[in-house]
Design an enzyme around this catalytic site. Structure first.
Site, PDB file in Angstrom:
ATOM      1  N   LYS A 135      27.319  37.397  38.381  1.00  0.00           N
ATOM      2  CA  LYS A 135      28.755  37.363  38.677  1.00  0.00           C
ATOM      3  C   LYS A 135      29.304  38.751  39.000  1.00  0.00           C
ATOM      4  O   LYS A 135      30.407  38.867  39.545  1.00  0.00           O
ATOM      5  CB  LYS A 135      29.537  36.729  37.538  1.00  0.00           C
ATOM      6  CG  LYS A 135      29.560  37.483  36.234  1.00  0.00           C
ATOM      7  CD  LYS A 135      30.317  36.702  35.168  1.00  0.00           C
ATOM      8  CE  LYS A 135      30.336  37.416  33.834  1.00  0.00           C
ATOM      9  NZ  LYS A 135      31.007  38.726  33.856  1.00  0.00           N
ATOM     10  N   ASP A 136      28.527  39.811  38.707  1.00  0.00           N
ATOM     11  CA  ASP A 136      28.955  41.174  39.024  1.00  0.00           C
ATOM     12  C   ASP A 136      28.462  41.640  40.386  1.00  0.00           C
ATOM     13  O   ASP A 136      28.836  42.725  40.840  1.00  0.00           O
ATOM     14  CB  ASP A 136      28.420  42.158  37.971  1.00  0.00           C
ATOM     15  CG  ASP A 136      29.031  41.944  36.596  1.00  0.00           C
ATOM     16  OD1 ASP A 136      30.179  41.468  36.536  1.00  0.00           O
ATOM     17  OD2 ASP A 136      28.366  42.250  35.594  1.00  0.00           O
ATOM     18  N   ARG A 185      40.835  35.053  37.010  1.00  0.00           N
ATOM     19  CA  ARG A 185      40.466  33.633  37.020  1.00  0.00           C
ATOM     20  C   ARG A 185      40.874  32.973  35.707  1.00  0.00           C
ATOM     21  O   ARG A 185      41.495  31.899  35.697  1.00  0.00           O
ATOM     22  CB  ARG A 185      38.955  33.502  37.246  1.00  0.00           C
ATOM     23  CG  ARG A 185      38.419  32.088  37.050  1.00  0.00           C
ATOM     24  CD  ARG A 185      36.902  32.067  37.066  1.00  0.00           C
ATOM     25  NE  ARG A 185      36.317  32.843  35.980  1.00  0.00           N
ATOM     26  CZ  ARG A 185      36.118  32.410  34.747  1.00  0.00           C
ATOM     27  NH1 ARG A 185      36.496  31.179  34.415  1.00  0.00           N
ATOM     28  NH2 ARG A 185      35.566  33.170  33.834  1.00  0.00           N
ATOM     29  N   ARG A 186      40.525  33.622  34.596  1.00  0.00           N
ATOM     30  CA  ARG A 186      40.901  33.064  33.295  1.00  0.00           C
ATOM     31  C   ARG A 186      42.416  33.116  33.098  1.00  0.00           C
ATOM     32  O   ARG A 186      43.024  32.162  32.606  1.00  0.00           O
ATOM     33  CB  ARG A 186      40.188  33.818  32.178  1.00  0.00           C
ATOM     34  CG  ARG A 186      38.684  33.558  32.143  1.00  0.00           C
ATOM     35  CD  ARG A 186      37.982  34.427  31.133  1.00  0.00           C
ATOM     36  NE  ARG A 186      36.547  34.133  31.053  1.00  0.00           N
ATOM     37  CZ  ARG A 186      35.607  35.048  30.888  1.00  0.00           C
ATOM     38  NH1 ARG A 186      35.934  36.325  30.768  1.00  0.00           N
ATOM     39  NH2 ARG A 186      34.339  34.701  30.844  1.00  0.00           N
ATOM     40  N   ARG A 203      38.953  44.961  28.282  1.00  0.00           N
ATOM     41  CA  ARG A 203      37.650  45.311  28.828  1.00  0.00           C
ATOM     42  C   ARG A 203      36.781  45.969  27.770  1.00  0.00           C
ATOM     43  O   ARG A 203      37.211  46.237  26.667  1.00  0.00           O
ATOM     44  CB  ARG A 203      37.820  46.221  30.055  1.00  0.00           C
ATOM     45  CG  ARG A 203      38.476  45.487  31.225  1.00  0.00           C
ATOM     46  CD  ARG A 203      38.330  46.237  32.526  1.00  0.00           C
ATOM     47  NE  ARG A 203      36.939  46.587  32.751  1.00  0.00           N
ATOM     48  CZ  ARG A 203      36.551  47.773  33.228  1.00  0.00           C
ATOM     49  NH1 ARG A 203      37.444  48.705  33.506  1.00  0.00           N
ATOM     50  NH2 ARG A 203      35.265  48.027  33.403  1.00  0.00           N
ATOM     51  N   ARG A 209      35.167  43.900  22.426  1.00  0.00           N
ATOM     52  CA  ARG A 209      36.230  42.898  22.547  1.00  0.00           C
ATOM     53  C   ARG A 209      36.405  42.111  21.251  1.00  0.00           C
ATOM     54  O   ARG A 209      37.537  41.831  20.823  1.00  0.00           O
ATOM     55  CB  ARG A 209      35.910  41.949  23.706  1.00  0.00           C
ATOM     56  CG  ARG A 209      35.851  42.651  25.049  1.00  0.00           C
ATOM     57  CD  ARG A 209      35.684  41.673  26.184  1.00  0.00           C
ATOM     58  NE  ARG A 209      35.118  42.311  27.364  1.00  0.00           N
ATOM     59  CZ  ARG A 209      35.088  41.760  28.563  1.00  0.00           C
ATOM     60  NH1 ARG A 209      35.590  40.559  28.748  1.00  0.00           N
ATOM     61  NH2 ARG A 209      34.551  42.393  29.583  1.00  0.00           N
ATOM     62  N   CYS A 296      38.834  41.006  43.715  1.00  0.00           N
ATOM     63  CA  CYS A 296      39.364  40.948  42.349  1.00  0.00           C
ATOM     64  C   CYS A 296      40.868  40.768  42.288  1.00  0.00           C
ATOM     65  O   CYS A 296      41.455  40.807  41.219  1.00  0.00           O
ATOM     66  CB  CYS A 296      38.931  42.203  41.581  1.00  0.00           C
ATOM     67  SG  CYS A 296      37.193  42.150  41.110  1.00  0.00           S
TER      68      CYS A 296
END
Length: 374
Positions: A135-136, A185-186, A203, A209, A296
């Site tokens: 995904k990166d 997205r979230r 981040r 986190r 992004c």
């Protein structure tokens, strides 16, 4: 306080030592130093007379290292010559995305922030293969490199993690709850469920986190369950969200392995590790993302599965504030995966209209995010 068993690479972009790598100090890794590091030549123990070691490039977060060690394990299972001590090196490097944590990815320039230094090392023959969270990885790859291998995919869903034992799911959160996420997205899907939520930029690695959550900085956060599973931390999840509640990111849960296109030796090794079903689904999702020119600033979600021999794809684009969403679902033959993904992206692009994407380009990071940095 660096671990002498880990090869701390320092490619063209100036890197700092990866502090988190010491968490894996108990795992055996070949002794090696980057060319010119500490004023020495590269040292390698127990080199096999038949060839040079295979050098694996990776970021230094605990999750990235777990993925690199998984790759090493699979290589050694498939190739006896790589089981000898010294025949695989783990080369750790720090990317721009790892070093700047007080800004959103969008403000920093989006994807590529976690791969650029690895690309440089690969093209500079400092490493032989690079292990990535798919995904990166941008939808384009630097000339001279290919990404022909995806390992078997982990569960792709997002995990909801609450700081209050009485809150078991998103619907239990009160109005004005503060949710930590760096993902538009979230954020978009959360605000579509409750517009009063406050999403703040969150981040750092998984451990960072979760520590912020324990410290009460936010009421809840969301993480990919795949990363938690790979670090045996999935017990931290309060709930695993289904696709109806939170559609995952393109290529979430997938590990990709990149090499130079003319490196037959590395190609031989990583071709043997490829999981065709995962590769088919990831190719479909990335074709969807590419058709949308995804960046992004745009909340994009996309997931493909093969069910009873048929490929099923779901995709979504949305406004960052959750006020509008465009969704699609496509089915077809697995061999048409790229075509299915591309057509899904083109369909949503046409449905949303040029104005939708023009707004995304014109909006400032502050307007898009509506976030504060924690």
């Amino acid at each position: 306080h660096t671990n002498p068993k880990i090869n701390y690479k320092k490619p063209a972009a100036k890197m700092k030592f990866v502090q988190t790598a010491i968490l894996f100090a108990t795992l055996p890794v070949t002794l090696a130093f980057a060319p010119g590091a500490f004023g020495t030549e590269r040292l390698t123990t127990a080199l096999n007379a038949e060839g040079q070691p295979l050098r694996i490039g990776t970021r230094g977060s605990p999750l990235a290292l777990a993925q690199a060690y998984e790759t090493r394990k699979r290589l050694q299972e498939n190739f006896p010559e790589l089981r000898e001590e010294g025949m695989i090196e783990i080369c750790v490097m720090k990317t721009q995305g790892d070093m700047i944590l007080d800004k959103s990815l969008m403000e920093l320039g989006g994807k590529g922030l976690f791969t650029k230094e690895l690309d440089t090392a690969l093209l500079g023959d400092e490493v032989d293969i690079c292990v990535h969270s798919m995904k990166d990885v941008p939808t384009w790859l630097p000339d001279g490199t290919i990404l022909p291998c995806n390992l078997p995919r982990e569960t792709t869903n997002d995990a909801f993690i609450s700081g209050d034992e009485n809150i078991k799911c998103i619907a239990d959160l009160p109005d004005n709850a503060v949710i930590g996420t760096a993902s538009l997205r979230r954020q978009s899907q959360l605000l579509a469920q409750n517009p009063t939520f406050k999403c703040v930029n969150f981040r750092g690695n998984v451990q960072t986190r979760l520590r912020k959550l324990d410290d009460g900085v936010v009421d809840a956060t969301l993480l990919a369950i795949a990363g938690l599973k790979r670090m045996s931390m999935d017990g931290c999840a309060t709930a695993v969200l289904d696709w109806e509640e939170m559609l995952p990111a393109v290529a979430q849960g997938a590990i990709g392995i990149q090499c130079r296109s003319d490196d037959d030796r590395s190609l031989k090794y990583i071709d043997a590790l490829n999981h065709p079903e995962t590769k088919t689904c990831v190719d479909c999702e990335r074709a969807f993302l590419e058709a949308l020119d995804g960046n992004c600033k745009t909340p994009i979600a996309g997931q493909a599965r093969i069910i009873d021999g048929e490929l099923v794809f779901r995709g979504m684009i949305a406004m960052p504030d959750g006020t509008s969403q465009y969704k699609t679902e496509k089915t077809g033959k697995p061999e048409d995966a790229v075509k299915i993904g591309r057509e899904a992206g083109e369909e949503l692009k046409a449905e949303a209209g040029e104005k939708f994407f023009e707004m995304m380009v014109e909006m400032s990071p502050q307007q898009v995010l509506g976030q504060i940095t924690k």
